[in-house]
Design a protein around this motif. Structure first.
Motif, PDB file in Angstrom:
ATOM      1  N   ARG A  75       0.894  -1.155  -0.097  1.00  0.00           N
ATOM      2  CA  ARG A  75       0.037   0.160   0.096  1.00  0.00           C
ATOM      3  C   ARG A  75       0.821   1.176  -0.078  1.00  0.00           C
ATOM      4  NH1 ARG A  75      -3.447   1.462   5.145  1.00  0.00           N
ATOM      5  NH2 ARG A  75      -3.861   3.533   4.811  1.00  0.00           N
ATOM      6  N   THR A  76       0.537   2.227  -0.530  1.00  0.00           N
ATOM      7  CA  THR A  76       1.012   3.639  -0.642  1.00  0.00           C
ATOM      8  C   THR A  76       0.140   4.395   0.334  1.00  0.00           C
ATOM      9  OG1 THR A  76       1.752   3.216  -2.984  1.00  0.00           O
ATOM     10  CG2 THR A  76       1.930   5.537  -2.141  1.00  0.00           C
ATOM     11  N   VAL A  77       1.057   5.039   1.235  1.00  0.00           N
ATOM     12  CA  VAL A  77       0.373   5.753   2.370  1.00  0.00           C
ATOM     13  C   VAL A  77       1.046   7.216   2.124  1.00  0.00           C
ATOM     14  CG1 VAL A  77       0.075   4.033   3.872  1.00  0.00           C
ATOM     15  CG2 VAL A  77       2.336   5.325   4.105  1.00  0.00           C
ATOM     16  N   VAL A  78       0.071   8.124   2.469  1.00  0.00           N
ATOM     17  CA  VAL A  78       0.617   9.579   2.506  1.00  0.00           C
ATOM     18  C   VAL A  78       0.662  10.264   4.056  1.00  0.00           C
ATOM     19  CG1 VAL A  78      -0.201  12.124   1.809  1.00  0.00           C
ATOM     20  CG2 VAL A  78      -0.803  10.061   0.383  1.00  0.00           C
ATOM     21  N   LEU A  79       1.516  10.677   4.452  1.00  0.00           N
ATOM     22  CA  LEU A  79       2.160  11.122   5.734  1.00  0.00           C
ATOM     23  C   LEU A  79       2.197  12.587   5.720  1.00  0.00           C
ATOM     24  CD1 LEU A  79       4.475   8.679   6.937  1.00  0.00           C
ATOM     25  CD2 LEU A  79       2.239   8.359   7.458  1.00  0.00           C
ATOM     26  N   PRO A  80       1.933  13.265   6.651  1.00  0.00           N
ATOM     27  CA  PRO A  80       1.965  14.616   6.974  1.00  0.00           C
ATOM     28  C   PRO A  80       3.351  14.930   7.355  1.00  0.00           C
ATOM     29  CG  PRO A  80       0.397  14.064   8.767  1.00  0.00           C
ATOM     30  CD  PRO A  80       0.521  12.661   7.833  1.00  0.00           C
ATOM     31  N   VAL A  81       4.025  15.951   7.012  1.00  0.00           N
ATOM     32  CA  VAL A  81       5.291  16.104   7.347  1.00  0.00           C
ATOM     33  C   VAL A  81       5.397  16.559   8.867  1.00  0.00           C
ATOM     34  CG1 VAL A  81       5.993  16.726   5.000  1.00  0.00           C
ATOM     35  CG2 VAL A  81       5.359  18.833   6.551  1.00  0.00           C
ATOM     36  N   GLY A  82       4.367  17.054   9.610  1.00  0.00           N
ATOM     37  CA  GLY A  82       4.629  17.371  10.983  1.00  0.00           C
ATOM     38  C   GLY A  82       4.892  16.157  11.933  1.00  0.00           C
ATOM     39  N   ILE A  83       4.668  14.846  11.141  1.00  0.00           N
ATOM     40  CA  ILE A  83       5.022  13.586  12.211  1.00  0.00           C
ATOM     41  C   ILE A  83       6.540  13.247  11.844  1.00  0.00           C
ATOM     42  CG2 ILE A  83       2.882  12.824  12.162  1.00  0.00           C
ATOM     43  CD1 ILE A  83       3.826  10.418  10.363  1.00  0.00           C
ATOM     44  N   VAL A  84       7.070  14.130  11.073  1.00  0.00           N
ATOM     45  CA  VAL A  84       8.814  13.898  10.997  1.00  0.00           C
ATOM     46  C   VAL A  84       9.495  14.421  12.129  1.00  0.00           C
ATOM     47  CG1 VAL A  84      10.637  14.400   9.712  1.00  0.00           C
ATOM     48  CG2 VAL A  84       8.410  14.039   8.394  1.00  0.00           C
ATOM     49  N   ARG A  85      10.146  13.394  12.590  1.00  0.00           N
ATOM     50  CA  ARG A  85      10.825  13.798  13.908  1.00  0.00           C
ATOM     51  C   ARG A  85      12.323  14.510  13.450  1.00  0.00           C
ATOM     52  NH1 ARG A  85      11.861   9.122  17.927  1.00  0.00           N
ATOM     53  NH2 ARG A  85      12.914   8.402  15.844  1.00  0.00           N
ATOM     54  N   ARG A  86      12.918  13.817  12.397  1.00  0.00           N
ATOM     55  CA  ARG A  86      14.228  14.268  11.948  1.00  0.00           C
ATOM     56  C   ARG A  86      14.432  13.619  10.497  1.00  0.00           C
ATOM     57  NH1 ARG A  86      18.509  10.859  12.864  1.00  0.00           N
ATOM     58  NH2 ARG A  86      18.109   9.063  14.084  1.00  0.00           N
ATOM     59  N   VAL A  87      15.147  14.451   9.726  1.00  0.00           N
ATOM     60  CA  VAL A  87      15.837  13.978   8.479  1.00  0.00           C
ATOM     61  C   VAL A  87      17.448  13.563   8.798  1.00  0.00           C
ATOM     62  CG1 VAL A  87      15.977  14.391   6.111  1.00  0.00           C
ATOM     63  CG2 VAL A  87      13.758  14.968   7.644  1.00  0.00           C
ATOM     64  N   ASP A  88      17.895  12.569   8.304  1.00  0.00           N
ATOM     65  CA  ASP A  88      19.344  12.508   8.265  1.00  0.00           C
ATOM     66  C   ASP A  88      19.644  12.353   6.682  1.00  0.00           C
ATOM     67  OD1 ASP A  88      22.031  11.247   7.915  1.00  0.00           O
ATOM     68  OD2 ASP A  88      21.600   9.967   9.822  1.00  0.00           O
ATOM     69  N   HIS A  89      20.138  13.308   6.037  1.00  0.00           N
ATOM     70  CA  HIS A  89      20.564  13.463   4.741  1.00  0.00           C
ATOM     71  C   HIS A  89      21.773  12.709   4.435  1.00  0.00           C
ATOM     72  CE1 HIS A  89      17.222  16.476   3.886  1.00  0.00           C
ATOM     73  NE2 HIS A  89      17.769  17.246   5.229  1.00  0.00           N
ATOM     74  N   ASP A  90      22.572  12.406   5.486  1.00  0.00           N
ATOM     75  CA  ASP A  90      23.732  11.703   5.005  1.00  0.00           C
ATOM     76  C   ASP A  90      23.284   9.997   4.838  1.00  0.00           C
ATOM     77  OD1 ASP A  90      25.405  13.601   5.334  1.00  0.00           O
ATOM     78  OD2 ASP A  90      25.706  13.633   7.537  1.00  0.00           O
TER      79      ASP A  90
END
Length: 138
Positions: A75-90
């Motif tokens: 299944r493909t889900v759509v998540l609001p960006v407000g639930i993102v705790r952190r982004v690790d770009h490395d």
């Protein structure tokens, strides 16, 4: 009464986008910044849930389109960006503050729907309630 206001459609820390892509959070263009995260792995609090899909054209602003692979039958889900705790770009990983089960139970997105208002209302209510009951650890 909620202990804090929850806005599911906005990044908690817009600097995540600015640092990774060498732009200020105030920069605007026609492309959703979420599209630049295509291919990043997404980690719930209890394990991986999939990858950010690059096909964000019809997805509401302020959301990430996640290809879950086999863990919920592809299944493909759509998540609001407000639930993102952190982004690790490395590591090209996005950490969200919800469990796999909470994401699985989230309102389903219908890409054929006439507008996104109803999806946003259901999703806002779903995540706001989960934050009211159990505030996320930042």
């Amino acid at each position: 009464m909620e202990p804090f206001a929850f806005t599911p459609w906005a990044w908690r820390d817009p600097a995540w986008m600015a640092v990774a892509f060498d732009r200020s959070p105030a920069d605007s263009d026609d492309e959703q910044p979420e599209a630049e995260l295509a291919g990043y792995h997404v980690e719930a609090t209890d394990g991986g849930i999939g990858k950010v899909d690059g096909a964000t054209a019809g997805v509401p602003d302020g959301c990430l389109l996640i290809d879950t692979g086999p863990w919920i039958f592809g299944r493909t889900v759509v998540l609001p960006v407000g639930i993102v705790r952190r982004v690790d770009h490395d590591e090209r990983t996005i950490h969200v503050d919800r469990t796999k089960e909470q994401i699985k139970a989230a309102p389903e997105y219908d890409p054929a729907g006439p507008d996104h208002a109803e999806f946003r209302t259901r999703t806002d209510a779903y995540y706001a309630e989960s934050y009211r009951l159990l505030p996320p650890m930042l």
